[in-house]
Write an enzyme that holds these catalytic residues in place. Structure first.
Site, PDB file in Angstrom:
ATOM      1  N   ASP A 145      47.318  27.995  37.772  1.00 34.36           N
ATOM      2  CA  ASP A 145      46.772  29.346  37.715  1.00 34.36           C
ATOM      3  C   ASP A 145      46.904  29.881  36.282  1.00 34.36           C
ATOM      4  OD1 ASP A 145      46.308  31.784  40.056  1.00 34.36           O
ATOM      5  OD2 ASP A 145      46.715  32.398  37.989  1.00 34.36           O
ATOM      6  N   HIS A 180      46.924  29.067  47.151  1.00 32.09           N
ATOM      7  CA  HIS A 180      47.971  29.240  46.133  1.00 32.09           C
ATOM      8  C   HIS A 180      49.207  28.456  46.561  1.00 32.09           C
ATOM      9  CE1 HIS A 180      46.318  32.973  44.067  1.00 32.09           C
ATOM     10  NE2 HIS A 180      45.681  33.072  45.215  1.00 32.09           N
ATOM     11  N   HIS A 215      40.646  29.327  47.669  1.00 28.74           N
ATOM     12  CA  HIS A 215      41.725  28.696  46.912  1.00 28.74           C
ATOM     13  C   HIS A 215      43.032  28.900  47.642  1.00 28.74           C
ATOM     14  CE1 HIS A 215      40.731  32.687  45.389  1.00 28.74           C
ATOM     15  NE2 HIS A 215      42.022  32.877  45.176  1.00 28.74           N
ATOM     16  N   GLU A 261      40.240  37.839  45.008  1.00 30.29           N
ATOM     17  CA  GLU A 261      39.459  38.260  43.848  1.00 30.29           C
ATOM     18  C   GLU A 261      38.398  37.253  43.450  1.00 30.29           C
ATOM     19  OE1 GLU A 261      42.131  39.559  40.784  1.00 30.29           O
ATOM     20  OE2 GLU A 261      42.524  41.424  41.865  1.00 30.29           O
ATOM     21  N   VAL A 262      38.689  35.985  43.625  1.00 28.18           N
ATOM     22  CA  VAL A 262      37.689  34.958  43.292  1.00 28.18           C
ATOM     23  C   VAL A 262      37.065  34.457  44.595  1.00 28.18           C
ATOM     24  CG1 VAL A 262      37.290  32.713  42.232  1.00 28.18           C
ATOM     25  CG2 VAL A 262      38.952  34.284  41.212  1.00 28.18           C
TER      26      VAL A 262
HETATM   27  P1  5GP Z   1      43.032  35.644  44.374  1.00 32.32           P
HETATM   28  O1  5GP Z   1      43.500  37.008  43.983  1.00 32.32           O
HETATM   29  O2  5GP Z   1      41.518  35.563  44.481  1.00 32.32           O
HETATM   30  O3  5GP Z   1      43.732  35.088  45.584  1.00 32.32           O
HETATM   31  O4  5GP Z   1      43.490  34.681  43.216  1.00 32.32           O
HETATM   32  C1  5GP Z   1      42.702  34.341  42.131  1.00 32.32           C
HETATM   33  C2  5GP Z   1      43.609  33.590  41.169  1.00 32.32           C
HETATM   34  O5  5GP Z   1      42.803  32.876  40.266  1.00 32.32           O
HETATM   35  C3  5GP Z   1      44.503  34.516  40.341  1.00 32.32           C
HETATM   36  O6  5GP Z   1      45.862  34.151  40.544  1.00 32.32           O
HETATM   37  C4  5GP Z   1      44.036  34.292  38.908  1.00 32.32           C
HETATM   38  O7  5GP Z   1      45.101  34.315  37.996  1.00 32.32           O
HETATM   39  C5  5GP Z   1      43.376  32.917  38.987  1.00 32.32           C
HETATM   40  N1  5GP Z   1      42.287  32.719  38.063  1.00 32.32           N
HETATM   41  C6  5GP Z   1      41.200  33.536  37.905  1.00 32.32           C
HETATM   42  N2  5GP Z   1      40.368  33.029  36.985  1.00 32.32           N
HETATM   43  C7  5GP Z   1      40.926  31.866  36.547  1.00 32.32           C
HETATM   44  C8  5GP Z   1      40.514  30.889  35.590  1.00 32.32           C
HETATM   45  O8  5GP Z   1      39.464  30.982  34.952  1.00 32.32           O
HETATM   46  N3  5GP Z   1      41.343  29.834  35.414  1.00 32.32           N
HETATM   47  C9  5GP Z   1      42.496  29.682  36.121  1.00 32.32           C
HETATM   48  N4  5GP Z   1      43.241  28.589  35.875  1.00 32.32           N
HETATM   49  N5  5GP Z   1      42.913  30.583  37.024  1.00 32.32           N
HETATM   50  C10 5GP Z   1      42.140  31.668  37.243  1.00 32.32           C
END
Ligand code: 5GP
Ligand code: ZN
Length: 116
Positions: A29, A101, A99, A94-95
């Protein structure tokens, strides 16, 4: 236009990739919130756990097994770790590309409560 995690899976944008097979990619991450913070994603673009179909059962299982194996290899398995899927808006996702974690390397707090 491909989403950011599709671009990581296809190597269009760089990431610190720890594992890859025909179904999934695992990478660090970019903004870790734990000493070990890895994301396991499918190569196929699926928005969230809520969007999985019956034919994704093997894929979903693979994501968990890869996280489990990485935890073992990184030496965080014995003490334990968290596996987290955020799902859509209320889950804080957010993405919009599934995914998983993998979070570990320290004792992690619980912080799950309604915002309002
Ligand atoms: P969410 O909040 O969607 O569960 O987690 C998205 C995660 O993706 C976050 O922990 C953020 O730091 C990670 N992330 C977002 N964009 C990128 C990227 O371009 N590269 C990497 N390695 N991690 C990312
Ligand atoms: Zn995608």
């Amino acid at each position: 236009m491909a989403c950011i995690f599709c671009k990581i899976a296809s190597k269009e944008i760089p990431a610190d990739i720890l594992y890859e097979d025909e179904l999934v990619v695992a990478f660090k991450d970019a903004k870790p919130i734990a000493p070990v913070h890895i994301l396991v994603i499918p190569k196929e673009h699926i928005e969230s756990v809520a969007d999985l179909k019956d034919n994704h059962e093997v894929l979903a299982g693979r994501m968990i097994m890869v996280a489990r194996r990485l935890a073992e290899e990184l030496g965080i398995s014995e003490n334990g770790y968290k596996l987290l899927f955020r799902v859509r808006k209320y889950g804080g996702q957010e993405v919009p590309h599934i995914h998983l974690h993998l979070l570990g390397g320290a004792r992690l707090s619980e912080n799950i409560k309604p915002v309002e």
